[in-house]
Design an enzyme around this catalytic site. Structure first.
Site, PDB file in Angstrom:
ATOM      1  CB  THR A  13      -0.990   0.010   1.185  1.00  0.00           C
ATOM      2  OG1 THR A  13      -0.255  -0.127   2.405  1.00  0.00           O
ATOM      3  CG2 THR A  13      -1.999  -1.128   1.066  1.00  0.00           C
ATOM      4  CG  ASN A  14       3.536   3.205   3.071  1.00  0.00           C
ATOM      5  OD1 ASN A  14       3.024   4.304   2.913  1.00  0.00           O
ATOM      6  ND2 ASN A  14       3.827   2.713   4.258  1.00  0.00           N
ATOM      7  CG  HIS A 104      10.264   2.464  12.946  1.00  0.00           C
ATOM      8  ND1 HIS A 104      10.508   1.109  12.815  1.00  0.00           N
ATOM      9  CD2 HIS A 104       9.873   2.656  14.226  1.00  0.00           C
ATOM     10  CE1 HIS A 104      10.278   0.524  13.981  1.00  0.00           C
ATOM     11  NE2 HIS A 104       9.894   1.442  14.850  1.00  0.00           N
TER      12      HIS A 104
END
Length: 190
Positions: A13-14, A104
Site C-alpha cells: 500500500t505504501n 518506521h
C-alpha cells in the site's frame, strides 16, 4: 529525471501510494520495485501502474551483486524501503551511502530495533500507555532503526485505542508524508 527504487515485502500500500504520487512528476519517478517475496501484493499493485517488480532471494540480497546490477539497470538515485523486512546488506549500504531511507511506524528511538515492525510496534505503544506515536523517516545504516532521522510526524493515542486503530492513524501519516519527504530529498539533489 531522478529514479526511485522501492524495496517492499508486503501488500504494497505504501509503495502504491508513492508510485501514484510521482506518476505525473516531470522530475521524479518510481523506476522499479524489488522484493524478497514473490507471493505478496506489492507486485500486482505496482505492475498495474506500469512499474516493473523483481524478486531476489535472501542470499542475493546478502551478496548484493544481483541487486546492485538491477539498481544500476534502472539508474537508481534513491532507495526507499516501504515495509521491507530484510536487513540491508553492506554491499548495498556501501554502494548507496546516504541514499537509502526507511519509514518506521513509531517515534524513534522508541519502539525500534529488530522485531519491531507493523502491529508489533502498535501493540507495544498501546501496552505502554503512550499518549502519542507517529512515524519516523530515517536514513538506513548498519543497525536497525538507528540511522539519522530525516522527519517525524505525530498522532495522538487515546486510552481507548486498539493497536489496529493506532495502526490506521499511523498509516494515514505514512501516506501523507512519505512521498513528500522523498520529493524534498530528491529536489535538493536536482
Amino acid at each position: 529525471m531522478k529514479n526511485v527504487a522501492i524495496f517492499a515485502s508486503g501488500s504494497g500500500t505504501n509503495a502504491e501510494n508513492i508510485v501514484r504520487y510521482f506518476s505525473k512528476s516531470e522530475t521524479i519517478k518510481v523506476a522499479v520495485v524489488l522484493s524478497n517475496n514473490r507471493n505478496v501484493g506489492v507486485h500486482a499493485r505496482v505492475n498495474k501502474l506500469g512499474v516493473p517488480s523483481f524478486v531476489f532471494s535472501r542470499e542475493e540480497f546478502a551478496d548484493g551483486a544481483p541487486v546492485l546490477a538491477k539498481l544500476a539497470e534502472y539508474d537508481t538515485d534513491l532507495i526507499v524501503l516501504a515495509g521491507f523486512m530484510n536487513k540491508i546488506s553492506d554491499p548495498l549500504l556501501n554502494a548507496y551511502p546516504g541514499k537509502i531511507i526507511n519509514i518506521h511506524p513509531a517515534l524513534l528511538p522508541k519502539y525500534g530495533g529488530k522485531g519491531m515492525y507493523g502491529i508489533h510496534v502498535h501493540k507495544a505503544v498501546v501496552a505502554a500507555g503512550e499518549r502519542e506515536t507517529g512515524i519516523t523517516i530515517h536514513y538506513i545504516d548498519e543497525h536497525y532503526d538507528e540511522g539519522t532521522v530525516i522527519f517525524q510526524a505525530k498522532c495522538p493515542v487515546l486510552p481507548s485505542d486498539t493497536p489496529e486503530e493506532v495502526a490506521a492513524k499511523v498509516h494515514a501519516l505514512e501516506y501523507a508524508h512519505y512521498p513528500k519527504v522523498i520529493e524534498d530529498l530528491l529536489a535538493a539533489r536536482i
